[in-house]
Design a protein around this motif. Structure first.
Motif, mmCIF file in Angstrom:
data_model
loop_
_atom_site.group_PDB
_atom_site.id
_atom_site.type_symbol
_atom_site.label_atom_id
_atom_site.label_comp_id
_atom_site.label_asym_id
_atom_site.label_seq_id
_atom_site.Cartn_x
_atom_site.Cartn_y
_atom_site.Cartn_z
ATOM 1 N N GLU A 65 59.214 60.957 37.419
ATOM 2 C CA GLU A 65 58.513 59.985 38.264
ATOM 3 C C GLU A 65 57.600 60.671 39.292
ATOM 4 O O GLU A 65 56.610 60.091 39.732
ATOM 5 C CB GLU A 65 59.536 59.093 38.989
ATOM 6 N N SER A 66 57.951 61.911 39.677
ATOM 7 C CA SER A 66 57.129 62.629 40.666
ATOM 8 C C SER A 66 55.949 63.354 40.020
ATOM 9 O O SER A 66 55.198 64.036 40.698
ATOM 10 C CB SER A 66 57.993 63.639 41.430
ATOM 11 N N GLY A 67 55.802 63.224 38.684
ATOM 12 C CA GLY A 67 54.630 63.784 38.021
ATOM 13 C C GLY A 67 54.876 65.053 37.235
ATOM 14 O O GLY A 67 53.958 65.569 36.596
ATOM 15 N N LEU A 68 56.104 65.602 37.299
ATOM 16 C CA LEU A 68 56.407 66.799 36.510
ATOM 17 C C LEU A 68 56.644 66.421 35.046
ATOM 18 O O LEU A 68 57.036 65.299 34.734
ATOM 19 C CB LEU A 68 57.648 67.501 37.053
ATOM 20 N N GLN A 69 56.403 67.390 34.162
ATOM 21 C CA GLN A 69 56.676 67.154 32.743
ATOM 22 C C GLN A 69 58.073 67.666 32.413
ATOM 23 O O GLN A 69 58.513 68.692 32.922
ATOM 24 C CB GLN A 69 55.631 67.886 31.887
ATOM 25 N N VAL A 70 58.784 66.910 31.580
ATOM 26 C CA VAL A 70 60.136 67.288 31.166
ATOM 27 C C VAL A 70 60.083 67.691 29.695
ATOM 28 O O VAL A 70 59.594 66.932 28.850
ATOM 29 C CB VAL A 70 61.126 66.118 31.365
ATOM 30 N N ASP A 81 75.337 80.776 17.950
ATOM 31 C CA ASP A 81 74.979 81.244 16.615
ATOM 32 C C ASP A 81 73.590 81.867 16.657
ATOM 33 O O ASP A 81 73.439 83.030 17.024
ATOM 34 C CB ASP A 81 75.064 80.078 15.623
ATOM 35 N N THR A 82 72.561 81.111 16.325
ATOM 36 C CA THR A 82 71.198 81.638 16.406
ATOM 37 C C THR A 82 70.267 80.710 17.173
ATOM 38 O O THR A 82 69.107 81.041 17.390
ATOM 39 C CB THR A 82 70.612 81.850 14.992
ATOM 40 N N THR A 83 70.793 79.548 17.596
ATOM 41 C CA THR A 83 69.932 78.545 18.238
ATOM 42 C C THR A 83 70.528 78.101 19.567
ATOM 43 O O THR A 83 71.747 77.967 19.700
ATOM 44 C CB THR A 83 69.764 77.314 17.322
ATOM 45 N N PHE A 84 69.655 77.895 20.558
ATOM 46 C CA PHE A 84 70.088 77.299 21.823
ATOM 47 C C PHE A 84 68.959 76.402 22.327
ATOM 48 O O PHE A 84 67.795 76.540 21.909
ATOM 49 C CB PHE A 84 70.439 78.373 22.868
ATOM 50 N N SER A 85 69.303 75.454 23.197
ATOM 51 C CA SER A 85 68.296 74.525 23.711
ATOM 52 C C SER A 85 68.333 74.510 25.235
ATOM 53 O O SER A 85 69.364 74.791 25.850
ATOM 54 C CB SER A 85 68.525 73.116 23.170
ATOM 55 N N VAL A 86 67.178 74.177 25.842
ATOM 56 C CA VAL A 86 67.038 74.184 27.294
ATOM 57 C C VAL A 86 66.203 72.973 27.721
ATOM 58 O O VAL A 86 65.172 72.679 27.102
ATOM 59 C CB VAL A 86 66.324 75.472 27.781
ATOM 60 N N TYR A 87 66.672 72.272 28.765
ATOM 61 C CA TYR A 87 65.851 71.242 29.404
ATOM 62 C C TYR A 87 65.163 71.888 30.602
ATOM 63 O O TYR A 87 65.822 72.514 31.443
ATOM 64 C CB TYR A 87 66.719 70.072 29.881
ATOM 65 N N VAL A 88 63.836 71.727 30.674
ATOM 66 C CA VAL A 88 63.078 72.412 31.714
ATOM 67 C C VAL A 88 62.034 71.482 32.327
ATOM 68 O O VAL A 88 61.460 70.638 31.638
ATOM 69 C CB VAL A 88 62.405 73.690 31.135
ATOM 70 N N LEU A 89 61.824 71.625 33.645
ATOM 71 C CA LEU A 89 60.762 70.909 34.366
ATOM 72 C C LEU A 89 59.599 71.869 34.548
ATOM 73 O O LEU A 89 59.796 73.011 34.949
ATOM 74 C CB LEU A 89 61.252 70.458 35.744
ATOM 75 N N SER A 90 58.384 71.401 34.267
ATOM 76 C CA SER A 90 57.248 72.313 34.363
ATOM 77 C C SER A 90 55.950 71.530 34.505
ATOM 78 O O SER A 90 55.885 70.342 34.177
ATOM 79 C CB SER A 90 57.187 73.207 33.119
ATOM 80 N N GLU A 91 54.916 72.216 34.986
ATOM 81 C CA GLU A 91 53.559 71.660 34.978
ATOM 82 C C GLU A 91 52.711 72.349 33.920
ATOM 83 O O GLU A 91 51.535 72.034 33.752
ATOM 84 C CB GLU A 91 52.916 71.826 36.359
ATOM 85 N N THR A 92 53.314 73.306 33.224
ATOM 86 C CA THR A 92 52.626 74.019 32.146
ATOM 87 C C THR A 92 52.608 73.143 30.895
ATOM 88 O O THR A 92 53.562 72.413 30.629
ATOM 89 C CB THR A 92 53.336 75.348 31.847
ATOM 90 N N GLY A 93 51.540 73.229 30.124
ATOM 91 C CA GLY A 93 51.448 72.450 28.890
ATOM 92 C C GLY A 93 52.429 72.934 27.834
ATOM 93 O O GLY A 93 52.839 74.098 27.819
ATOM 94 N N SER A 94 52.809 72.045 26.922
ATOM 95 C CA SER A 94 53.797 72.384 25.885
ATOM 96 C C SER A 94 53.288 73.498 24.976
ATOM 97 O O SER A 94 54.046 74.383 24.564
ATOM 98 C CB SER A 94 54.155 71.142 25.060
ATOM 99 N N ASP A 95 51.984 73.481 24.630
ATOM 100 C CA ASP A 95 51.438 74.517 23.744
ATOM 101 C C ASP A 95 51.528 75.901 24.380
ATOM 102 O O ASP A 95 51.840 76.892 23.715
ATOM 103 C CB ASP A 95 49.975 74.202 23.398
ATOM 104 N N GLY A 97 58.595 77.098 35.497
ATOM 105 C CA GLY A 97 59.188 75.867 36.004
ATOM 106 C C GLY A 97 60.631 76.042 36.420
ATOM 107 O O GLY A 97 61.024 77.106 36.878
ATOM 108 N N GLU A 98 61.436 75.001 36.227
ATOM 109 C CA GLU A 98 62.828 75.010 36.671
ATOM 110 C C GLU A 98 63.729 74.565 35.526
ATOM 111 O O GLU A 98 63.520 73.503 34.924
ATOM 112 C CB GLU A 98 62.991 74.063 37.862
ATOM 113 N N ILE A 99 64.734 75.383 35.205
ATOM 114 C CA ILE A 99 65.697 75.035 34.148
ATOM 115 C C ILE A 99 66.760 74.115 34.731
ATOM 116 O O ILE A 99 67.340 74.403 35.778
ATOM 117 C CB ILE A 99 66.335 76.309 33.555
ATOM 118 N N VAL A 100 67.021 73.001 34.050
ATOM 119 C CA VAL A 100 68.023 72.035 34.517
ATOM 120 C C VAL A 100 69.306 72.133 33.710
ATOM 121 O O VAL A 100 70.404 72.031 34.254
ATOM 122 C CB VAL A 100 67.460 70.590 34.449
ATOM 123 N N LYS A 101 69.182 72.376 32.405
ATOM 124 C CA LYS A 101 70.384 72.379 31.553
ATOM 125 C C LYS A 101 70.136 73.265 30.345
ATOM 126 O O LYS A 101 69.025 73.316 29.823
ATOM 127 C CB LYS A 101 70.672 70.931 31.094
#
Length: 680
Positions: free
Chosen positions: A161-166, A213-227, A195-199
């Motif tokens: 809501e504050s304009g950051l990309q998740v 194993d070989t894969t992990f996932s991260v939720y991150v807040l950022s203003e950087t584009g996905s590409d 940005g900032e790692i949340v989870k």
């Protein structure tokens, strides 16, 4: 790079992180609700843990890990800070500092941290004895199958809501990768720079222990584009797949309600590449999130071993001696081209001298930064309230002086807090605020640096000091009658002198002050005291800017040459025989409407081929020590010169009024006069 170089880097960076942790914990103690400070503390602790584990210091890593667990609850608003938790973390930092110092001393860095670890674990579980509330401190539950809990969902929604990309970033490591945790760490480093790692799934702790194993996932807040995020992560060696999914409010809600389901191809993009050979080990350092649109700032500093600077200074010292010799030869030969070349060399070497000296200059903050924590602990143990206000921490001093000045300042500060500042009831009874103030100041003045420690406490009782001095035979009753207030206060620096009613393990007003004076004077400085009963006390320490190269006045006595530091000279003059008076057998002279002592250097140093006794007039140098003056009689002034201070070695020690020697342009050795020793 050899292992001992890695170790040197680890020690330097560990000290920096521990200092930052102490500083930020003090800030947090003043503003317990500021979660931004908690995030900074957490990142420092996380980096310190990773460094310790990499170097094999398991006790440090395990203790820092338990600190992380507490801080994680605090930053996620699941635990409120209280005095018990602050003390526990401060004790943890003390233990970590002790382990680092053990490593510095050549030890293994091992320590029994079971007790403090148990305390930290009890804070996480809520089962500790300060009534912190078990419910508030409960560790996050892993029972839910949902990928996000309510708190994480709330944080992500507010950020959205504050304009950051998740983003939800999924990373796959090459199955043949040997150092999976290291690759994951590099991914985390990229994400934290953007940005900032949340989870993270699995948890950060499990990933660091390679429990995935070989894969992990991260939720991150950022203003950087996905590409761009995908590109940066994809450039890391042995990362074979990266999926960066941009989430909206509906996508977040689905993640909270059920485990992650692979997004449709249109919703996500992947970047794959062939596995590359393992890259050399890279030292990564977690950085704070960049400002929006800001480019990373390249590091503009390097670490240089102190011994290399000492070698550089010694080599330049030799160059300076040769320069003076060349100037002397050029003046004798009188060839224009030689004179011009030597003059150019003098200008260049003068610039080089300034650079070399600046390389050795270090901000006094390197010493001051440990005092806020010390004052905090000391005030707490004495049940006092004290504010330490530091100004001028950017003031620079020669590294040699910095290395030596720390302990004297500790003595003076402990005296101010222990014997200067009153207890809360005493301050209130005296009409003062309950919180005492201690000012620590540093500033330049001429070729000196002044460091002042001033408190608003009860001041020094002049009569009590004088009474104690008479009782112990430090002064005679006749001497006591003529002493000024400042001279009485300086009696505090007599060996073993104390006015404390009871000797504590902290200080008595005077305990250790003889050591302070000895150390400061050995550095070519001096200390003064001023005080007002009931209003406070100020200690003022004067120190030379550098101990390596100084400006001096060269003088001659017969065939001997001496150097007098320019910083201690007030002026030069000529005195006629009839102007010299004798008071109680001592030579005196009039100077600026006052009378000052006149000292014969030829008599003091037993110069064999000169005596001013037969001279009708004599050249003099007026010198200063604090507010006291004296005049030195010399035969001739040679002139002002930059000189290199050389030690007289371990065999010529405790020479009266001689602080060292220098080599002149003609190869002759001139003794450097310690003017402080000539004025009592």
């Amino acid at each position: 790079m050899e292992m001992n170089q890695y170790l040197s880097m680890f020690i330097d960076e560990s000290r920096e992180h521990l200092q930052a942790l102490n500083d930020n914990m003090l800030k947090l103690e003043a503003s317990p609700e500021d979660t931004g400070i908690v995030q900074t503390i957490f990142r420092s602790a996380h980096t310190l843990k990773g460094m310790s584990a990499t170097m094999g210091f398991e006790d440090m890593a395990s203790l820092t890990h338990e600190m992380e667990n507490v801080l994680d609850l605090v930053r996620n608003h699941k635990l409120a800070m209280n005095p018990f938790i602050f003390d526990a973390i401060f004790k943890s930092l003390d233990s970590l500092d002790a382990m680092v110092e053990d490593i510095v001393a050549g030890g293994t860095g091992k320590a029994d941290v079971s007790a403090i670890v148990a305390v930290l674990k009890s804070i996480v579980s809520g089962d500790y004895g300060n009534g912190g509330g078990a419910g508030a401190a409960a560790a996050p539950s892993a029972a839910s199958d949902a990928e996000l809990d309510e708190f994480q969902y709330s944080v992500l929604m507010q950020s959205l809501e504050s304009g950051l990309q998740v983003y939800r970033v999924e990373v796959s490591v090459d199955p043949s990768c040997v150092l999976k945790a290291a690759r994951a760490y590099m991914v985390f480093n990229v994400l934290e720079q953007n940005g900032e790692i949340v989870k993270s799934t699995p948890s950060v702790e499990d990933i660091e222990k390679e429990k995935f194993d070989t894969t992990f996932s991260v939720y991150v807040l950022s203003e950087t584009g996905s590409d761009e995020l995908q590109r940066q992560i994809g450039n890391i060696s042995e990362i074979v797949a990266v999926t960066v999914e941009k989430l909206d409010a509906d996508g977040l809600k689905r993640r909270m309600e059920r485990p992650y389901e692979q997004a449709a191809p249109a919703e996500a993009s992947a970047a794959r590449k062939e596995a590359a050979p393992a890259a050399p080990a890279v030292k990564a350092e977690t950085a704070a999130p960049k400002a929006a649109g800001g480019a990373a700032v390249a590091s503009r500093t390097i670490r240089v071993d102190i011994e290399r600077l000492d070698v550089l200074m010694n080599l330049f010292s030799e160059l300076l001696i040769d320069r003076v010799r060349l100037e002397q030869l050029a003046s004798e030969v009188r060839r224009n081209d030689l004179t011009e070349t030597v003059e150019h060399m003098a200008r260049v070497s003068s610039d080089l001298q300034n650079i070399v000296l600046k390389l050795r200059m270090v901000p006094v903050d390197n010493v001051f930064n440990r005092f806020p924590r010390m004052v905090r602990d000391l005030a707490k143990s004495l049940d006092k309230k004290v504010d330490l206000i530091i100004t001028g921490a950017e003031t620079e001093l020669d590294r040699t002086v910095i290395d030596e000045i720390g302990d004297p300042l500790v003595h003076l500060l402990r005296n101010s807090v222990d014997q200067g500042v009153e207890t809360v009831p005493e301050r209130l009874a005296a009409g003062k605020p309950e919180t005492g103030t201690v000012h620590l100041r540093a500033f330049h003045s001429g070729n000196h640096v002044f460091i002042e420690i001033e408190d608003d406490g009860k001041g020094i009782n002049r009569d009590k000091v004088l009474e104690t001095a008479l009782k112990r035979g430090v002064v005679t009753p006749d001497q006591a009658k003529s002493l000024s207030d400042e001279e009485v206060y300086l009696l505090l620096f007599a060996a073993g002198f104390s006015t404390a009613d009871k000797i504590s393990d902290i200080s008595g007003r005077g305990v250790g002050l003889d050591v302070v004076k000895t150390k400061i004077e050995s550095l070519g400085g001096h200390v003064q005291v001023s005080s007002r009963l009931g209003a406070g006390t100020k200690f003022s320490v004067q120190l030379p800017l550098t101990l390596s190269i100084i400006s001096a006045m060269l003088v001659r006595l017969g065939s001997e040459k001496y150097a007098i530091p320019l910083s201690s000279i007030v002026e030069t003059a000529v005195v006629r025989k009839e102007q010299i008076r004798s008071v109680h057998g001592n030579k005196m002279m009039e100077f600026r409407s006052g009378i000052i002592p006149l000292l014969s250097l030829s008599a003091l140093f037993e110069v064999p081929d000169y005596s001013e006794a037969d001279e009708n007039e004599t050249e003099i140098v007026v010198i200063r020590k604090g507010d006291k003056l004296a005049a030195l009689m010399v035969e001739e002034f040679i002139g002002q010169q930059e000189i290199v201070l050389k030690s007289l070695g371990k065999y010529l020690t405790n020479l009266f009024a001689v602080s060292g020697a220098t080599i002149l342009g003609d190869g002759q050795v001139a003794l450097i006069i310690d003017t402080n020793a000539l004025i009592k």
